[in-house]
Design an enzyme around this catalytic site. Structure first.
Site, PDB file in Angstrom:
ATOM      1  N   GLU A 156      23.413  69.706  80.148  1.00  0.00           N
ATOM      2  CA  GLU A 156      22.890  68.561  79.880  1.00  0.00           C
ATOM      3  C   GLU A 156      23.867  67.571  79.768  1.00  0.00           C
ATOM      4  O   GLU A 156      24.933  68.041  78.856  1.00  0.00           O
ATOM      5  CB  GLU A 156      21.778  68.575  78.788  1.00  0.00           C
ATOM      6  CG  GLU A 156      20.651  69.277  79.139  1.00  0.00           C
ATOM      7  CD  GLU A 156      19.529  69.266  77.928  1.00  0.00           C
ATOM      8  OE1 GLU A 156      19.139  68.224  77.517  1.00  0.00           O
ATOM      9  OE2 GLU A 156      19.795  70.216  77.028  1.00  0.00           O
ATOM     10  N   LYS A 178       9.809  74.817  89.319  1.00  0.00           N
ATOM     11  CA  LYS A 178      10.571  74.024  90.131  1.00  0.00           C
ATOM     12  C   LYS A 178      10.738  74.476  91.447  1.00  0.00           C
ATOM     13  O   LYS A 178      10.530  75.871  91.742  1.00  0.00           O
ATOM     14  CB  LYS A 178      12.193  74.101  90.016  1.00  0.00           C
ATOM     15  CG  LYS A 178      12.313  73.201  88.516  1.00  0.00           C
ATOM     16  CD  LYS A 178      13.896  72.922  88.246  1.00  0.00           C
ATOM     17  CE  LYS A 178      14.090  72.189  86.789  1.00  0.00           C
ATOM     18  NZ  LYS A 178      13.785  70.574  87.487  1.00  0.00           N
ATOM     19  N   ARG A 230      -5.887  60.624  66.636  1.00  0.00           N
ATOM     20  CA  ARG A 230      -6.520  60.198  65.637  1.00  0.00           C
ATOM     21  C   ARG A 230      -6.642  58.562  65.586  1.00  0.00           C
ATOM     22  O   ARG A 230      -7.664  58.214  64.617  1.00  0.00           O
ATOM     23  CB  ARG A 230      -5.719  60.812  64.117  1.00  0.00           C
ATOM     24  CG  ARG A 230      -5.804  62.289  64.091  1.00  0.00           C
ATOM     25  CD  ARG A 230      -4.890  62.508  62.922  1.00  0.00           C
ATOM     26  NE  ARG A 230      -3.376  62.358  63.312  1.00  0.00           N
ATOM     27  CZ  ARG A 230      -2.430  62.599  62.573  1.00  0.00           C
ATOM     28  NH1 ARG A 230      -2.469  63.175  61.437  1.00  0.00           N
ATOM     29  NH2 ARG A 230      -1.145  62.221  62.729  1.00  0.00           N
ATOM     30  N   HIS A 242      14.004  79.257  79.115  1.00  0.00           N
ATOM     31  CA  HIS A 242      14.268  78.778  80.333  1.00  0.00           C
ATOM     32  C   HIS A 242      15.116  79.812  80.936  1.00  0.00           C
ATOM     33  O   HIS A 242      15.116  80.331  82.184  1.00  0.00           O
ATOM     34  CB  HIS A 242      14.856  77.494  80.415  1.00  0.00           C
ATOM     35  CG  HIS A 242      13.977  76.386  79.648  1.00  0.00           C
ATOM     36  ND1 HIS A 242      12.550  76.369  79.964  1.00  0.00           N
ATOM     37  CD2 HIS A 242      14.257  75.505  78.821  1.00  0.00           C
ATOM     38  CE1 HIS A 242      12.169  75.590  79.083  1.00  0.00           C
ATOM     39  NE2 HIS A 242      13.048  75.004  78.422  1.00  0.00           N
ATOM     40  N   ASP A 249       6.771  77.323  81.227  1.00  0.00           N
ATOM     41  CA  ASP A 249       7.948  77.063  81.123  1.00  0.00           C
ATOM     42  C   ASP A 249       8.435  76.242  82.322  1.00  0.00           C
ATOM     43  O   ASP A 249       8.419  76.698  83.560  1.00  0.00           O
ATOM     44  CB  ASP A 249       8.764  78.533  81.354  1.00  0.00           C
ATOM     45  CG  ASP A 249      10.463  78.254  81.044  1.00  0.00           C
ATOM     46  OD1 ASP A 249      11.050  77.548  81.854  1.00  0.00           O
ATOM     47  OD2 ASP A 249      10.799  78.960  80.430  1.00  0.00           O
ATOM     48  N   HIS A 250       8.770  74.945  82.039  1.00  0.00           N
ATOM     49  CA  HIS A 250       8.551  73.943  83.477  1.00  0.00           C
ATOM     50  C   HIS A 250       9.769  74.177  84.332  1.00  0.00           C
ATOM     51  O   HIS A 250       9.649  74.040  85.420  1.00  0.00           O
ATOM     52  CB  HIS A 250       8.919  72.650  82.925  1.00  0.00           C
ATOM     53  CG  HIS A 250      10.133  72.184  82.240  1.00  0.00           C
ATOM     54  ND1 HIS A 250      10.399  72.335  80.864  1.00  0.00           N
ATOM     55  CD2 HIS A 250      11.261  71.824  82.668  1.00  0.00           C
ATOM     56  CE1 HIS A 250      11.279  72.102  80.509  1.00  0.00           C
ATOM     57  NE2 HIS A 250      12.223  71.402  81.571  1.00  0.00           N
ATOM     58  N   ASP A 278      16.250  76.795  72.024  1.00  0.00           N
ATOM     59  CA  ASP A 278      15.651  75.419  72.884  1.00  0.00           C
ATOM     60  C   ASP A 278      15.939  76.036  74.403  1.00  0.00           C
ATOM     61  O   ASP A 278      14.950  75.573  75.118  1.00  0.00           O
ATOM     62  CB  ASP A 278      16.549  74.453  72.561  1.00  0.00           C
ATOM     63  CG  ASP A 278      15.906  73.258  73.258  1.00  0.00           C
ATOM     64  OD1 ASP A 278      14.779  73.098  73.047  1.00  0.00           O
ATOM     65  OD2 ASP A 278      16.672  72.185  73.593  1.00  0.00           O
TER      66      ASP A 278
HETATM   67  P1  NAP Z   1       4.495  63.301  69.387  1.00  0.00           P
HETATM   68  O1  NAP Z   1       5.237  62.029  70.279  1.00  0.00           O
HETATM   69  O2  NAP Z   1       4.713  63.509  68.095  1.00  0.00           O
HETATM   70  O3  NAP Z   1       3.088  63.343  69.633  1.00  0.00           O
HETATM   71  C1  NAP Z   1       2.189  64.205  68.980  1.00  0.00           C
HETATM   72  C2  NAP Z   1       0.585  63.860  69.353  1.00  0.00           C
HETATM   73  O4  NAP Z   1      -0.321  64.763  68.479  1.00  0.00           O
HETATM   74  C3  NAP Z   1       0.303  62.345  69.074  1.00  0.00           C
HETATM   75  O5  NAP Z   1      -0.542  61.949  70.122  1.00  0.00           O
HETATM   76  C4  NAP Z   1      -0.341  62.594  67.743  1.00  0.00           C
HETATM   77  O6  NAP Z   1      -1.251  61.497  67.529  1.00  0.00           O
HETATM   78  C5  NAP Z   1      -1.184  63.635  67.878  1.00  0.00           C
HETATM   79  N1  NAP Z   1      -1.482  64.322  66.783  1.00  0.00           N
HETATM   80  C6  NAP Z   1      -0.808  64.612  65.416  1.00  0.00           C
HETATM   81  N2  NAP Z   1      -1.620  65.215  64.697  1.00  0.00           N
HETATM   82  C7  NAP Z   1      -2.872  65.222  64.773  1.00  0.00           C
HETATM   83  C8  NAP Z   1      -4.103  65.565  64.447  1.00  0.00           C
HETATM   84  N3  NAP Z   1      -4.081  66.165  63.170  1.00  0.00           N
HETATM   85  N4  NAP Z   1      -5.075  65.510  65.152  1.00  0.00           N
HETATM   86  C9  NAP Z   1      -5.151  65.050  66.345  1.00  0.00           C
HETATM   87  N5  NAP Z   1      -3.845  64.705  66.937  1.00  0.00           N
HETATM   88  C10 NAP Z   1      -2.640  64.767  66.127  1.00  0.00           C
HETATM   89  O7  NAP Z   1       5.188  64.843  70.034  1.00  0.00           O
HETATM   90  P2  NAP Z   1       5.564  64.950  71.415  1.00  0.00           P
HETATM   91  O8  NAP Z   1       6.943  64.785  71.598  1.00  0.00           O
HETATM   92  O9  NAP Z   1       4.484  64.808  72.403  1.00  0.00           O
HETATM   93  O10 NAP Z   1       5.543  66.668  71.336  1.00  0.00           O
HETATM   94  C11 NAP Z   1       4.282  67.341  70.933  1.00  0.00           C
HETATM   95  C12 NAP Z   1       4.838  68.911  71.047  1.00  0.00           C
HETATM   96  O11 NAP Z   1       5.125  69.243  72.502  1.00  0.00           O
HETATM   97  C13 NAP Z   1       6.044  69.055  70.184  1.00  0.00           C
HETATM   98  O12 NAP Z   1       5.455  70.585  69.930  1.00  0.00           O
HETATM   99  C14 NAP Z   1       7.204  69.243  71.085  1.00  0.00           C
HETATM  100  O13 NAP Z   1       7.999  70.126  70.470  1.00  0.00           O
HETATM  101  C15 NAP Z   1       6.729  69.859  72.351  1.00  0.00           C
HETATM  102  N6  NAP Z   1       7.532  69.467  73.700  1.00  0.00           N
HETATM  103  C16 NAP Z   1       7.595  67.850  73.622  1.00  0.00           C
HETATM  104  C17 NAP Z   1       8.511  67.801  74.760  1.00  0.00           C
HETATM  105  C18 NAP Z   1       8.605  66.187  75.008  1.00  0.00           C
HETATM  106  O14 NAP Z   1       9.346  65.854  76.169  1.00  0.00           O
HETATM  107  N7  NAP Z   1       8.212  65.298  74.315  1.00  0.00           N
HETATM  108  C19 NAP Z   1       8.794  68.711  75.679  1.00  0.00           C
HETATM  109  C20 NAP Z   1       8.254  69.766  75.439  1.00  0.00           C
HETATM  110  C21 NAP Z   1       7.748  70.147  74.409  1.00  0.00           C
HETATM  111  P3  NAP Z   1      -1.708  60.808  66.317  1.00  0.00           P
HETATM  112  O15 NAP Z   1      -0.647  61.022  65.281  1.00  0.00           O
HETATM  113  O16 NAP Z   1      -2.271  59.162  66.439  1.00  0.00           O
HETATM  114  O17 NAP Z   1      -2.803  61.593  65.766  1.00  0.00           O
END
Ligand code: NAP
Length: 489
Positions: free
Chosen positions: A219, A185, A43, A243, A180-181, A238
């Protein structure tokens, strides 16, 4: 054929920590189709150059071997683009469609031909319904569009089904790629190669030769600053539901009729359907849940789960699960499968151990260690076959030796990381390593009785010290059958 990779949530943690580094590696290894573009959506208002500068800065936090030098980044940056997008705004999808469909000078005569668009959902799943709905309405769901979905895909069966319903309302099953990462592997790929590309193991791959199978996803880290998120999830949702069960299906499935995605996924689904269902009694007997308390990891004192930031006082969330199950079919009847995962454990080890039966009539004195095959997923990626051999001395005793297949060394020049492989597969439309909706739902169906039993059980998780291998009850679970976890053998 060229491609566009569109990342919803392009400024988030998942995007810069996992996706961009994986895409950079693919580009560094020369594996990306020419002319590909990445479009990050979020955004904030930013220009392409501002986004490139943001990603360049983030790369400083990525492990050194995966960081680009100046020249590499300059080349990689050419494919990075940014667009402001609020996923709740219909007109923003029309702008996205125009961006994807605009003919580009460098496409030459191929311009206008439908090119692959991979839409990666790196946002919270509560946005999936609006995104899918709007993509459908904007006509961004044609046959050349693929949707990549990351965990968490639901917190129980009903919510997983709802996500699948929403996805299906705009996309066909083969357009939805659930990541599923662990399946990316190299050792998991090699497990398939070992089983179905060689004649050696398949005759042994059954109850007559195998005593038990152990899957450990350990972990060393705690929940860090994500205590509030983790507390809603817990180790069963989780790690086990997705996994650990996916790894179990790869180990236990019957030989598929071909290497096609659906032939493989049909066999994996059969395994999930053959898992012995849990009852309240078997949950009490065969499932151990734990929660870490303060302890020492790598020589550092670390707090307990309840002392971590944003964890609600008195939480009963499990940070550890060990369970025993069986697969009810001819191949595996009676063979225990032990699954174990946890945070703040003694090591960062992800591995599958296939313990073979002992020889029926030992003729050598001393050691009676049985053979085992260890499929190492983390931190190293490889296979180890443990055998007994004569040491060469005059002793009659046998000594354990291992045949070590180190994929990092054997195929050093061709190494592809997990996310990198999955992204390349998503771009190429290879679905073998992605999870089908019926597999995912069946996995939820199997874990739900455990969630229900815990919801009605006031005793809560068993404490274990950070830096240990979990509560003693997890060792007792395996010892009851006359076996031991790999690190106790
Ligand atoms: P995050 O850091 O909070 O990032 C969320 C992203 O979504 C940001 O770029 C945010 O940008 C964008 N966003 C939020 N609301 C939006 C809207 N209304 N319109 C457009 N963009 C929007 O979250 P994350 O850690 O990357 O995780 C994202 C998803 O992947 C989650 O479901 C998480 O559980 C899953 N996941 C994450 C990881 C990891 O390693 N982080 C691993 C596996 C799965 P703005 O707020 O600037 O719009």
């Amino acid at each position: 054929m060229s491609f566009d990779l569109v990342v919803f949530g392009g400024t988030g943690d998942l995007a810069w920590r996992k996706l961009l580094p994986a895409l950079f590696q693919a580009s560094r290894h020369g594996k990306l189709p020419a002319g590909g573009r990445l479009l990050a959506l979020a955004r904030d208002e930013r220009s392409d150059d501002e986004y490139r500068a943001y990603i360049k800065e983030r790369f400083a936090e990525v492990e050194p071997s995966k960081r680009p030098n100046e020249e590499e980044f300059a080349r990689f940056a050419q494919m990075l683009h940014y667009r402001r997008m609020d996923v709740s705004q219909p007109e923003h999808y029309l702008g996205l469609k125009r961006w994807i469909e605009e003919p580009r000078a460098d496409e030459g005569r191929a311009g206008g031909r439908a090119k692959t668009a991979v839409l990666f959902m790196a946002t919270s799943p509560h946005l999936f319904p609006v995104i899918c709905d709007q993509l459908g309405q904007a006509g961004l769901n044609g046959p050349h569009v693929r949707l990549v979905l990351e965990k968490p895909l639901g917190h129980d069966l009903a919510s997983a089904q709802e996500i699948n319903r929403v996805v299906r309302s705009a996309f066909r099953e083969e357009q939805a790629l659930r990541i599923d990462h662990y399946l990316g592997k190299a050792a998991v790929q090699n497990l398939m190669a070992l089983r179905f590309g060689n004649a050696l193991f398949e005759p042994l791959w059954r109850r007559e030769s195998i005593a038990n199978i152990q899957i450990t996803l350990a972990e060393g880290l705690g929940v860090g600053k994500r205590g509030d998120f983790y507390d809603q999830t817990g180790a069963l949702r989780d790690m086990i539901q997705n996994h650990a069960l996916q790894l179990l299906t790869m180990i236990a499935m019957e030989p598929p009729s071909s290497n096609d995605a659906d032939a493989i996924r049909d066999e994996k689904l059969k395994v999930l359907r053959s898992l012995k269902p849990f009852t309240p009694e078997s949950v009490a007997r065969d499932v151990v849940r734990g929660q870490y308390k303060a302890g020492t990891v790598d020589g550092q004192a670390v707090p307990g789960y309840l002392e971590e930031v944003k964890v609600p006082a008195g939480s009963a969330c499990e940070t550890f699960v060990a369970l025993r199950t069986e697969i009810q079919n001819w191949r595996w009847a009676g063979v225990p499968f032990y699954l174990r995962t946890g945070k703040r454990l003694s090591g960062r080890d992800a591995q599958i151990v296939v313990n073979f039966r002992e020889v029926p009539h030992p003729i050598f004195p001393g050691t009676r260690q049985a053979n085992k095959l260890v499929i190492k997923l983390q931190p190293d990626d490889g296979l180890e076959l443990h055998l007994l051999a004569k040491s060469g001395s005059c002793s009659e005793l046998l000594s354990p030796v291992s045949l070590d297949l180190d994929f990092d060394r054997a195929f050093a020049s061709e190494r592809v990381g997990g996310y990198e492989r999955l992204l390349l597969d998503a771009i190429a439309g290879r679905l073998n390593l992605f999870v089908r909706s019926d597999e995912q739902e069946q996995a939820w169906r199997w874990v739900e009785p455990v969630l229900h039993a815990w919801a009605g059980d006031r005793t809560g998780p068993r404490p274990y010290s950070a830096g240990s291998w979990g509560p003693p009850a997890a060792s007792a679970l395996v010892a009851r059958d006359g076996y031991a976890w790999a690190e106790e053998q």
